[in-house]
Design a protein around this motif. Sequence first.
Motif, PDB file in Angstrom:
ATOM      1  N   ILE A 158      71.882  76.450   7.476  1.00 49.55           N
ATOM      2  CA  ILE A 158      72.304  77.492   7.837  1.00 49.55           C
ATOM      3  C   ILE A 158      71.303  78.598   8.689  1.00 49.55           C
ATOM      4  N   ILE A 159      70.208  78.418   8.069  1.00 48.56           N
ATOM      5  CA  ILE A 159      68.999  79.283   8.937  1.00 48.56           C
ATOM      6  C   ILE A 159      68.604  78.456  10.071  1.00 48.56           C
ATOM      7  N   LEU A 160      68.501  77.149  10.115  1.00 51.13           N
ATOM      8  CA  LEU A 160      68.400  76.200  11.297  1.00 51.13           C
ATOM      9  C   LEU A 160      69.303  76.391  12.271  1.00 51.13           C
ATOM     10  N   ILE A 161      70.715  76.722  11.947  1.00 51.23           N
ATOM     11  CA  ILE A 161      71.650  76.915  12.895  1.00 51.23           C
ATOM     12  C   ILE A 161      71.364  78.276  13.466  1.00 51.23           C
ATOM     13  N   ALA A 162      71.233  79.279  12.841  1.00 51.88           N
ATOM     14  CA  ALA A 162      70.738  80.554  13.369  1.00 51.88           C
ATOM     15  C   ALA A 162      69.681  80.735  14.232  1.00 51.88           C
ATOM     16  N   ILE A 163      68.609  79.850  13.979  1.00 53.88           N
ATOM     17  CA  ILE A 163      67.391  80.069  15.015  1.00 53.88           C
ATOM     18  C   ILE A 163      67.922  78.891  16.083  1.00 53.88           C
ATOM     19  N   ILE A 164      68.598  78.082  16.158  1.00 56.39           N
ATOM     20  CA  ILE A 164      69.181  77.508  17.243  1.00 56.39           C
ATOM     21  C   ILE A 164      69.891  78.391  18.257  1.00 56.39           C
ATOM     22  N   LEU A 165      71.021  79.008  17.672  1.00 57.07           N
ATOM     23  CA  LEU A 165      71.844  80.085  18.278  1.00 57.07           C
ATOM     24  C   LEU A 165      70.836  81.216  18.876  1.00 57.07           C
ATOM     25  N   TYR A 166      69.823  81.574  18.043  1.00 53.30           N
ATOM     26  CA  TYR A 166      69.096  82.676  18.556  1.00 53.30           C
ATOM     27  C   TYR A 166      68.279  82.332  19.954  1.00 53.30           C
ATOM     28  N   ILE A 167      67.784  80.767  20.013  1.00 52.67           N
ATOM     29  CA  ILE A 167      67.056  80.393  20.971  1.00 52.67           C
ATOM     30  C   ILE A 167      68.049  80.229  22.232  1.00 52.67           C
ATOM     31  N   ILE A 168      69.306  79.922  22.046  1.00 57.61           N
ATOM     32  CA  ILE A 168      70.137  80.059  23.255  1.00 57.61           C
ATOM     33  C   ILE A 168      70.471  81.246  23.691  1.00 57.61           C
ATOM     34  N   GLY A 169      70.502  82.227  22.867  1.00 58.49           N
ATOM     35  CA  GLY A 169      70.733  83.931  22.960  1.00 58.49           C
ATOM     36  C   GLY A 169      69.695  84.293  24.007  1.00 58.49           C
ATOM     37  N   LEU A 170      68.070  83.771  23.371  1.00 60.77           N
ATOM     38  CA  LEU A 170      67.159  84.042  24.163  1.00 60.77           C
ATOM     39  C   LEU A 170      66.963  83.822  25.548  1.00 60.77           C
ATOM     40  N   LEU A 171      67.589  82.558  25.877  1.00 60.52           N
ATOM     41  CA  LEU A 171      67.475  81.828  27.139  1.00 60.52           C
ATOM     42  C   LEU A 171      68.776  82.473  28.186  1.00 60.52           C
ATOM     43  N   GLY A 172      69.604  83.166  27.546  1.00 66.09           N
ATOM     44  CA  GLY A 172      70.532  84.262  28.163  1.00 66.09           C
ATOM     45  C   GLY A 172      70.285  85.515  28.343  1.00 66.09           C
ATOM     46  N   ASP A 173      69.142  85.947  27.799  1.00 61.93           N
ATOM     47  CA  ASP A 173      68.794  87.498  27.721  1.00 61.93           C
ATOM     48  C   ASP A 173      67.209  87.564  28.549  1.00 61.93           C
ATOM     49  N   SER A 174      66.249  87.628  27.711  1.00 59.57           N
ATOM     50  CA  SER A 174      64.901  87.972  27.811  1.00 59.57           C
ATOM     51  C   SER A 174      64.251  86.814  28.721  1.00 59.57           C
ATOM     52  N   TYR A 175      64.740  85.617  28.291  1.00 56.65           N
ATOM     53  CA  TYR A 175      64.284  84.500  28.701  1.00 56.65           C
ATOM     54  C   TYR A 175      64.866  83.547  29.949  1.00 56.65           C
ATOM     55  N   TYR A 176      65.513  84.495  30.709  1.00 54.17           N
ATOM     56  CA  TYR A 176      66.659  83.999  31.557  1.00 54.17           C
ATOM     57  C   TYR A 176      66.323  82.969  32.734  1.00 54.17           C
TER      58      TYR A 176
END
Length: 342
Positions: A143-161
């Motif tokens: 579950i932690i791994l899933i959370a990290i993957i989702l957060y990385i995707i979120g980073l790409l759509g926000d600060s690391y666009y």
Amino acid sequence: MAFFYKDSFSVSELQKDYNFNGIDLIKFVCTYMICAIHISPFYPNTDLAKDINFYIQNGFCRVAVPFYFVTSGFLLFRKINSLYTSNFEIIKKYCFKILRLLGTWTFILFGGGTDHLWYLGASALAVILVGFAFKTKLKTTYIILIAIILYIIGLLGDSYYTSLSSLKAYPFTKFIIDSYDSIFKTTRNGIFFGFIFILMGSLFAHKKITINNTVAFLGLFISLGLLFMEVYFIKNFSRSKNYNMLISLVPTVFFMFYIAYHMPLKNHPIFKELRNVSVLIYFTHIYVGYFVDFILSFFAKLGFNFMKWEFIMTILIVTLLSITIEWLSKKDRFHLLKYLYS
């Protein structure tokens, strides 16, 4: 009194009515940080003031919303005896409360000033997803791994666009990215942003997390330093859509919550009041900011420029307003005002 308890603990070792006053105190401070994101703390009449505002608003103050998420996850899941037998009645009750607040304040603030209400929907969605993840009996590590993957995707759509934009060179990924952007506009939501922090709160509620006191403070200061370095790097060498999601927010909020979680502050009615007032400040500060800006702009046209006091005046007025509402809600005649914050 020692600042920390000598030994760490899990929520199962404490009474259900135990008050985590340190969390209420830090959350109250975070509310003003959210105000500072929306209203510049310093009058931007010089390049230095603009730079200070930028790093306060897009660096330091960005810890506030994740801290809110962790607090929500912690306070909710501490009511549940076991993560893997998540009681969805408790989660459903929480979500109904959140949606009621969302509906109430959307109606009150109709016509503008509702952008900050995104947090409510994101919080409800993230809570449901975390509860469901544990309900599936997945190992916590997964579950932690899933959370990290989702957060990385979120980073790409926000600060690391910038990194995400490079994927638009390929037709298939361009189609996916453009389709998502056309519907949701941002990854600042309960899936990519809220999930990891709600999960963090749930783990604080049920896992015995022990860190040396010195390590906790050192970890916080190092993480904050990395946070400013990350913002500096993105600002000068990259291109972002926003600064909601940053890599260093995860360790910063972890250590920040750990410190708040272990503050042995004696019970006092003030902490419950801070909890209520912080919610009211969060909901009302945008409109109060509009009001103050309108008044100060009017005086500026008359030759009296008080714009440099805008942030301080907004903070004072919104605090007094929130305290007044909270005080009135205790009166029988105005008891319905409680639904504005609870």
